[in-house]
Scaffold this active site. Structure first.
Site, PDB file in Angstrom:
ATOM      1  N   CYS A  38     -29.443 -19.119 -49.247  1.00 59.93           N
ATOM      2  CA  CYS A  38     -28.582 -19.942 -50.096  1.00 59.93           C
ATOM      3  C   CYS A  38     -27.146 -19.423 -50.183  1.00 59.93           C
ATOM      4  O   CYS A  38     -26.352 -19.606 -49.277  1.00 59.93           O
ATOM      5  CB  CYS A  38     -29.201 -20.110 -51.476  1.00 59.93           C
ATOM      6  SG  CYS A  38     -28.598 -21.568 -52.358  1.00 59.93           S
TER       7      CYS A  38
ATOM      8  N   LYS B 253     -31.708 -11.298 -50.193  1.00 66.44           N
ATOM      9  CA  LYS B 253     -30.482 -12.061 -50.433  1.00 66.44           C
ATOM     10  C   LYS B 253     -29.348 -11.144 -50.887  1.00 66.44           C
ATOM     11  O   LYS B 253     -29.525 -10.313 -51.784  1.00 66.44           O
ATOM     12  CB  LYS B 253     -30.760 -13.130 -51.493  1.00 66.44           C
ATOM     13  CG  LYS B 253     -29.627 -14.097 -51.773  1.00 66.44           C
ATOM     14  CD  LYS B 253     -30.102 -15.166 -52.764  1.00 66.44           C
ATOM     15  CE  LYS B 253     -29.041 -16.195 -53.077  1.00 66.44           C
ATOM     16  NZ  LYS B 253     -29.536 -17.233 -54.023  1.00 66.44           N
TER      17      LYS B 253
ATOM     18  N   GLU C 252     -35.720 -21.671 -50.206  1.00 66.89           N
ATOM     19  CA  GLU C 252     -35.606 -20.465 -51.030  1.00 66.89           C
ATOM     20  C   GLU C 252     -36.680 -20.451 -52.116  1.00 66.89           C
ATOM     21  O   GLU C 252     -36.921 -21.457 -52.800  1.00 66.89           O
ATOM     22  CB  GLU C 252     -34.215 -20.448 -51.665  1.00 66.89           C
ATOM     23  CG  GLU C 252     -33.927 -19.314 -52.603  1.00 66.89           C
ATOM     24  CD  GLU C 252     -32.533 -19.416 -53.207  1.00 66.89           C
ATOM     25  OE1 GLU C 252     -32.041 -18.414 -53.749  1.00 66.89           O
ATOM     26  OE2 GLU C 252     -31.921 -20.518 -53.128  1.00 66.89           O
TER      27      GLU C 252
END
Length: 565
Positions: free
Chosen positions: A143, A107, A41
């Site tokens: 994540c 994300k 990330e």
């Protein structure tokens, strides 16, 4: 298909250096025949870039850096983590193939707890993205997306993804890797999908990222696992086709799809088909280290990266003959090498012959530069100037003189001062501002005193010889600022103190809960000390985070505060 996870150690803000690292990983992945290479990330910028993300120039440079990585992706597809600026800013994964960016995944879930503050910077993504590599449908996540038990992972699986890929910057604490992998096992089983998790590695201020990238099959079995605390390119052959048959036999997924109010829609990008695996790889799964070894490796990596990434070469440690400074010096020596560590003993008239000898002995054991600077004449000069000091003022004066000497050596030679205080002392304020708290980095800031003793023994066992003298480990702890002083005269014994601190500081237990579990008199004393010491902690140096809750980024208690509960 052959998959490569690039577990790299990048530097926040070093866009050129990070591009070089990522391009090298892409080249190596292509050399070994990988079809898809995945970065951690925000690998282009480093994680966390914090308020650099509020600078438009930084964001423009980050996008240029992504394009530079994409140019290297001619015979391979890469998922590269970087910020994406459009109508708003997103934490994103860029799909790089045929030399250009083919698409962007943003994300969905932005953590805002503990050390995370992503709502300050990013807008949440809403769309799903599928990558079609031949017969394999790959679903990218970032994540926190995979920590959630539902979408986007479940939606990607419903849309056909048989390989869920996660770009991550998951910070370390002792035991975190095992807990994280348990969660990934559940995601693989729940979604009947392979899961590939690529984690960052390296130190960034207080945070350490431990790596431990891993690939699991659709039944949650580990296929391959990268080592912890070091860079690695984890290469593994995956064949998610087996998951298709299991999905056909599992009607629960169809029921889930039927109950949705809106159908799952994902943008699909078709990429080059996998090249085919000529010579199958033998997968390896590096085992997890025991807790004390994780602690040692986390500290060593944290010190090494903080020193090197901030442009220092050498460090200096005030070595007292006590266990905290001995362990600090030992960790620094392993992280940097003995030629880059300097120890300074600064005895007063209260320093015993035992601690003076041990200060010299630990330095000799480590093979580091050692010097002794007695402070008694300086104490006398201060005392005369101030008209005589007694009690705590006289004790703290000695610590502050030592801090002054260490900072003078730092200014003269460019050495970074390593503070030696531990978490128990930081919690209760058993430390002197501008004295033993002086330093640019506090190695043991998140290590309770009882763990310092365990760590000292482990360091000796790991080295196969005595680094920390046995006499240092066995001697009752003392600041040696007055005659016959011992820590347990000012504090509860550490074996009583540390469990209360852990429950109060890390688990947020109330006074009532603490008094039901521990001696109420000890609880009362500890709570008063912890709450009163917040002003000191606010001025302490950063240090390696090793536990679920550390003083620093994830401890935000007001200094002016009358709550006592």
């Amino acid at each position: 298909m052959r998959l490569a996870l690039a577990q790299v150690n990048v530097v926040v803000g070093d866009l050129d250096g990070n591009v070089d690292r990522l391009r090298a990983a892409v080249a190596e992945a292509e050399r070994v025949g990988a079809d898809l290479v995945v970065s951690p990330e925000l690998a282009v910028t480093g994680y966390p870039p914090e308020d650099l993300l509020l600078r438009p120039g930084f964001l423009r440079a980050a996008r240029t850096a992504v394009d530079a990585v994409a140019e290297a992706c001619t015979g391979i597809t890469a998922l590269v983590g970087a910020p994406a600026l459009g109508r708003d800013l997103a934490n994103a994964a860029f799909v790089c193939s045929d030399g250009v960016v083919q698409g962007v995944y943003r994300k969905h879930f932005l953590p805002n707890y503990g050390v995370f503050d992503e709502h300050r910077y990013f807008a949440a993504g809403r769309e799903l993205l599928l990558l079609e590599l031949g017969d394999v449908l790959v679903g990218p996540t970032i994540c926190e997306d995979v920590w959630q038990p539902g979408p986007p992972a479940t939606d990607l699986a419903l849309a056909g993804a048989t390989l869920l890929v996660n770009l991550s910057a998951s910070p370390f604490h002792v035991g975190k890797a095992e807990d994280r992998e348990e969660m990934l096992v559940t995601r693989a089983r729940d979604n009947t999908a392979y899961v590939a998790f690529c984690n960052l590695v390296g130190g960034q201020d207080e945070l350490v990222f431990d790596g431990h990238s891993v690939v699991l099959d659709d039944e949650g079995e580990v296929i391959a696992r990268a080592p912890g605390f070091e860079e690695a390119l984890l290469v593994v052959d995956v064949d998610p086709a087996e998951a298709v048959g299991r999905r056909l036999r599992d009607v629960r997924r169809r029921d889930l799809e039927r109950t949705r109010e809106t159908p799952v829609v994902a943008t699909t990008i078709s990429l080059a088909a996998p090249k085919g695996v000529a010579t199958p790889l033998v997968p390896t799964a590096t085992p997890f280290a025991p807790p004390l070894e994780q602690m040692r490796r986390g500290l060593v990596l944290g010190v090494a990266d903080y020193v090197s990434k901030n442009g220092f070469r050498d460090v200096v440690v005030g070595i007292s003959g006590g266990i905290d400074s001995a362990v600090t010096a030992a960790i620094a020596t392993e992280a940097l090498g003995p030629d880059r560590v300097h120890t300074v003993s600064m005895p007063s008239r209260f320093s015993s012959s035992g601690t003076r000898d041990d200060a010299r002995r630990v330095s000799e054991n480590l093979g580091v530069d050692f010097r002794e600077l007695p402070i008694e004449t300086l104490v006398a000069a201060y005392d005369e100037t101030l008209g005589g000091l007694e009690g705590l003022a006289a004790e703290n004066l000695q610590a502050r003189i030592r801090g002054t000497l260490l900072m003078a050596l730092s200014n003269t030679h460019g050495w970074l001062v390593l503070a030696t205080g531990n978490k128990s002392e930081m919690a209760v304020g058993y430390a002197t501002l501008y004295g033993d708290m002086v330093g640019g980095f506090a190695v043991l800031k998140d290590v309770f005193k009882t763990d310092v003793f365990r760590l000292a023994r482990h360091l000796n066992e790991h080295a196969g010889r005595e680094l920390v003298p046995v006499s240092t480990i066995e001697r009752p702890p003392s600041a040696e600022l007055r005659d016959d002083q011992r820590d347990d005269q000012s504090l509860p014994p550490y074996e009583l103190l540390d469990p209360v601190l852990e429950a109060y500081v890390e688990l947020d237990r109330s006074r009532e809960e603490l008094e039901a579990q521990f001696d109420p008199a000890v609880v009362e004393r500890v709570l008063v000390l912890v709450d009163r010491a917040e002003y000191k902690r606010r001025q302490a140096a950063p240090g390696v985070k090793l536990r679920p809750r550390a003083f620093g980024r994830d401890w935000r208690t007001p200094i002016t505060n009358r709550w006592r509960g």
